[in-house]
Write a protein that holds these residues in place. Structure first.
Motif, PDB file in Angstrom:
ATOM      1  N   VAL A 174     -99.428  42.450  60.742  1.00  0.00           N
ATOM      2  CA  VAL A 174     -99.076  43.450  61.756  1.00  0.00           C
ATOM      3  C   VAL A 174     -97.778  44.125  61.316  1.00  0.00           C
ATOM      4  O   VAL A 174     -96.775  43.459  61.052  1.00  0.00           O
ATOM      5  N   VAL A 175     -97.827  45.454  61.233  1.00  0.00           N
ATOM      6  CA  VAL A 175     -96.654  46.239  60.816  1.00  0.00           C
ATOM      7  C   VAL A 175     -96.097  46.969  62.035  1.00  0.00           C
ATOM      8  O   VAL A 175     -96.830  47.648  62.752  1.00  0.00           O
ATOM      9  N   LEU A 176     -94.776  46.827  62.258  1.00  0.00           N
ATOM     10  CA  LEU A 176     -94.102  47.476  63.381  1.00  0.00           C
ATOM     11  C   LEU A 176     -93.165  48.550  62.832  1.00  0.00           C
ATOM     12  O   LEU A 176     -92.184  48.239  62.152  1.00  0.00           O
ATOM     13  N   HIS A 177     -93.479  49.802  63.113  1.00  0.00           N
ATOM     14  CA  HIS A 177     -92.675  50.922  62.588  1.00  0.00           C
ATOM     15  C   HIS A 177     -91.951  51.603  63.739  1.00  0.00           C
ATOM     16  O   HIS A 177     -92.566  52.005  64.731  1.00  0.00           O
ATOM     17  N   ASP A 178     -90.653  51.751  63.628  1.00  0.00           N
ATOM     18  CA  ASP A 178     -89.831  52.368  64.666  1.00  0.00           C
ATOM     19  C   ASP A 178     -89.984  53.898  64.621  1.00  0.00           C
ATOM     20  O   ASP A 178     -89.607  54.538  63.643  1.00  0.00           O
TER      21      ASP A 178
ATOM     22  N   ARG B  63    -102.124  52.881  64.183  1.00  0.00           N
ATOM     23  CA  ARG B  63    -101.175  53.793  64.820  1.00  0.00           C
ATOM     24  C   ARG B  63    -101.258  53.788  66.345  1.00  0.00           C
ATOM     25  O   ARG B  63    -101.432  54.823  66.971  1.00  0.00           O
ATOM     26  N   LYS B  64    -101.110  52.625  66.914  1.00  0.00           N
ATOM     27  CA  LYS B  64    -101.029  52.491  68.366  1.00  0.00           C
ATOM     28  C   LYS B  64     -99.565  52.429  68.755  1.00  0.00           C
ATOM     29  O   LYS B  64     -98.796  51.651  68.195  1.00  0.00           O
ATOM     30  N   GLU B  65     -99.167  53.260  69.719  1.00  0.00           N
ATOM     31  CA  GLU B  65     -97.760  53.305  70.109  1.00  0.00           C
ATOM     32  C   GLU B  65     -97.487  52.376  71.288  1.00  0.00           C
ATOM     33  O   GLU B  65     -98.278  52.305  72.230  1.00  0.00           O
ATOM     34  N   ILE B  66     -96.341  51.684  71.220  1.00  0.00           N
ATOM     35  CA  ILE B  66     -95.901  50.799  72.303  1.00  0.00           C
ATOM     36  C   ILE B  66     -94.433  51.093  72.595  1.00  0.00           C
ATOM     37  O   ILE B  66     -93.601  51.083  71.691  1.00  0.00           O
ATOM     38  N   LYS B  67     -94.154  51.357  73.863  1.00  0.00           N
ATOM     39  CA  LYS B  67     -92.776  51.617  74.287  1.00  0.00           C
ATOM     40  C   LYS B  67     -92.205  50.325  74.850  1.00  0.00           C
ATOM     41  O   LYS B  67     -92.559  49.896  75.947  1.00  0.00           O
ATOM     42  N   LEU B  68     -91.317  49.691  74.090  1.00  0.00           N
ATOM     43  CA  LEU B  68     -90.728  48.421  74.515  1.00  0.00           C
ATOM     44  C   LEU B  68     -89.560  48.637  75.473  1.00  0.00           C
ATOM     45  O   LEU B  68     -89.315  47.845  76.362  1.00  0.00           O
TER      46      LEU B  68
ATOM     47  N   GLU C 149     -94.656  51.933  66.493  1.00  0.00           N
ATOM     48  CA  GLU C 149     -96.024  52.267  66.098  1.00  0.00           C
ATOM     49  C   GLU C 149     -96.625  51.020  65.453  1.00  0.00           C
ATOM     50  O   GLU C 149     -96.085  50.498  64.483  1.00  0.00           O
ATOM     51  N   ILE C 150     -97.722  50.528  66.018  1.00  0.00           N
ATOM     52  CA  ILE C 150     -98.339  49.281  65.564  1.00  0.00           C
ATOM     53  C   ILE C 150     -99.520  49.590  64.645  1.00  0.00           C
ATOM     54  O   ILE C 150    -100.389  50.399  64.975  1.00  0.00           O
ATOM     55  N   THR C 151     -99.545  48.933  63.492  1.00  0.00           N
ATOM     56  CA  THR C 151    -100.663  49.048  62.557  1.00  0.00           C
ATOM     57  C   THR C 151    -101.012  47.643  62.070  1.00  0.00           C
ATOM     58  O   THR C 151    -100.120  46.817  61.859  1.00  0.00           O
ATOM     59  N   THR C 152    -102.308  47.358  61.917  1.00  0.00           N
ATOM     60  CA  THR C 152    -102.717  46.051  61.398  1.00  0.00           C
ATOM     61  C   THR C 152    -103.524  46.217  60.121  1.00  0.00           C
ATOM     62  O   THR C 152    -104.146  47.250  59.893  1.00  0.00           O
TER      63      THR C 152
ATOM     64  N   TYR D 165     -86.538  43.716  66.572  1.00  0.00           N
ATOM     65  CA  TYR D 165     -87.332  44.549  67.471  1.00  0.00           C
ATOM     66  C   TYR D 165     -87.794  43.765  68.700  1.00  0.00           C
ATOM     67  O   TYR D 165     -87.779  44.278  69.823  1.00  0.00           O
ATOM     68  N   LEU D 166     -88.244  42.540  68.470  1.00  0.00           N
ATOM     69  CA  LEU D 166     -88.893  41.754  69.522  1.00  0.00           C
ATOM     70  C   LEU D 166     -87.948  40.794  70.239  1.00  0.00           C
ATOM     71  O   LEU D 166     -88.376  40.050  71.130  1.00  0.00           O
ATOM     72  N   SER D 167     -86.666  40.789  69.839  1.00  0.00           N
ATOM     73  CA  SER D 167     -85.643  39.936  70.461  1.00  0.00           C
ATOM     74  C   SER D 167     -86.051  38.456  70.456  1.00  0.00           C
ATOM     75  O   SER D 167     -85.983  37.773  71.481  1.00  0.00           O
ATOM     76  N   VAL D 168     -86.492  37.968  69.290  1.00  0.00           N
ATOM     77  CA  VAL D 168     -86.871  36.562  69.146  1.00  0.00           C
ATOM     78  C   VAL D 168     -86.290  36.017  67.843  1.00  0.00           C
ATOM     79  O   VAL D 168     -85.866  36.772  66.972  1.00  0.00           O
ATOM     80  N   LYS D 169     -86.269  34.702  67.728  1.00  0.00           N
ATOM     81  CA  LYS D 169     -85.894  34.035  66.488  1.00  0.00           C
ATOM     82  C   LYS D 169     -87.145  33.441  65.855  1.00  0.00           C
ATOM     83  O   LYS D 169     -88.047  32.969  66.565  1.00  0.00           O
ATOM     84  N   GLY D 170     -87.191  33.451  64.526  1.00  0.00           N
ATOM     85  CA  GLY D 170     -88.358  32.939  63.824  1.00  0.00           C
ATOM     86  C   GLY D 170     -88.726  31.525  64.230  1.00  0.00           C
ATOM     87  O   GLY D 170     -89.905  31.213  64.444  1.00  0.00           O
ATOM     88  N   MET D 171     -87.725  30.659  64.349  1.00  0.00           N
ATOM     89  CA  MET D 171     -87.996  29.256  64.683  1.00  0.00           C
ATOM     90  C   MET D 171     -88.624  29.098  66.067  1.00  0.00           C
ATOM     91  O   MET D 171     -89.288  28.114  66.350  1.00  0.00           O
TER      92      MET D 171
END
Length: 390
Positions: free
Chosen positions: A143-147, A114-119, A126-129, A77-83
């Motif tokens: 932090v949970v990221l739901h598509d 349930r905060k929405e973010i348009k990437l 949908e962001i939930t903590t 989702y975030l276009s990153v690598k864990g490292m």
């Protein structure tokens, strides 16, 4: 005490342990430790497997606000690598474009629901903590990221369909309205009393259809974020009186004891979208009259403070069942007792009114008890902030 015990037991000695017995005991202990370690490893592997294969993206920030866990879905989702991101603090993660809006939210508050973010165009999350604790100890934030991209697309398609259908229906309904009006006014020749009765019923049914179409169009505009309004300085009390005037015949027909209480002091003009505010006031007043039995009472009152004005409608009507009150301002909802009392209705009036008031920077509310009546109210600040854009 120790001496007494020795005296009672005499010369009793502890049993001697041979080296072999000690070795076997130690071996048993080591086996138990190894078994416990294997169980812990197994549980850890299960947890990691769940996190790795979880269908939602997961991020975990420790109590020092450093990212200590990210699963593969979140990486995608975030276009990153864990490292690249593990061990970095919130301030360091800002350099990653897709993490920036999430970091911005977490810096404001760690409690997000349930905060929405348009990437991007085809990715809405949908962001939930959730706070993670061990007993009373705070371990960090999950932090949970739901598509929700598909849900949003379907929602937009539904909105577009309703908008298209409503627009297509409004034109022929308007044509029918004016044709019926010409017939009723005698422009196309004289009509009999019986013909007039049928035409009036048809005209009223057509008017209800036009009202429903207008409500649906208003809802689609709200959902599309283009529910425009033009602010004009007006006397709020005069606006309310104009709306009340339209309901005098209904009030008289139902023999309702109606009372209007204006401002108790001089109130300055307030900037409003007059057309939209009239619609909100009408919806509140129409419900009060519609669901109040004959010879009941309806009281409209205005109040003012230094910061805001308040409009309220009190009635002695059917009220709202307690278990249904939390859904009252949602789309298409009508309480069960309201449906029994009045079969006609779209369930859109309060939803539209709420959005009109909130667009002016105000708030809506109500108090109600089934069978004893309701009081609906809204407040609007003198300095309204324009919230909706074209």
């Amino acid at each position: 005490m120790k001496g007494n015990l020795q005296k009672e037991k005499g010369d009793e000695k502890l049993p001697e342990v041979t080296p072999r017995e000690a070795y076997l005991a130690l071996l048993n202990i080591l086996e138990d430790v190894e078994e416990a370690r294997l169980r812990a490893v197994e549980e850890r592997n299960k947890t990691l497997a769940i996190i790795t294969n979880f269908t939602d993206g997961l991020l975990f920030f420790d109590k020092e606000n450093k990212l200590s866990l990210i699963n593969p879905v979140a990486e995608e989702y975030l276009s990153v690598k864990g490292m690249e991101v593990i061990g970095k603090s919130l301030s360091d993660l800002v350099e990653f474009p897709r993490l920036k809006p999430i970091v911005g939210l977490l810096k404001k508050t760690t409690r997000i629901f349930r905060k929405e973010i348009k990437l991007e165009e085809n990715l809405i999350l949908e962001i939930t903590t959730a706070s993670v604790k061990r007993g009373e100890e705070e371990l960090g934030i999950l932090v949970v990221l739901h598509d929700i991209t598909r849900e949003k697309l379907i929602e937009k398609m539904k909105t577009d369909f309703v908008s298209l259908a409503a627009h297509q229906l409004r034109t022929p309904l308007s044509a029918i309205k004016w044709t019926l009006r010409m017939l009723l006014d005698g422009d196309l020749g004289k009509i009999t009393k019986e013909q007039r009765e049928f035409l009036e019923k048809t005209y009223n049914s057509n008017e209800r259809m036009i009202g429903l179409i207008n409500d649906l169009l208003n809802v689609t505009r709200i959902e599309e974020g283009r529910y425009l309004y033009k602010l004009t300085p007006v006397s709020f009390e005069d606006v309310v009186k104009e709306v009340i005037e339209n309901y005098k015949d209904q009030i008289k027909k139902k023999k309702i004891k109606f009372k209007f209480i204006g401002f108790s002091r001089k109130v300055p003009k307030i900037k409003l979208d007059v057309e939209k505010i009239k619609l909100a006031i009408s919806n509140f007043l129409d419900n009060a009259i519609r669901y109040t039995p004959e010879r009941g009472k309806v009281i409209v009152s205005l109040q003012a403070t230094d910061k805001e004005i308040r409009f309220s409608v009190e009635d002695s009507g059917i009220g709202v069942p307690k278990d249904q009150q939390n859904r009252l301002f949602t789309k298409f909802f009508r309480a069960a007792n309201a449906i029994r009392t009045e079969t006609e209705g779209s369930g859109l009036g309060l939803f539209i009114s709420k959005n009109i008031i909130e667009a002016h920077g105000g708030k809506v509310g109500f108090k109600s008890e089934e069978g004893k009546g309701s009081t609906f109210y809204f407040t609007i600040p003198y300095k309204a902030k324009k919230r909706m854009k074209e």
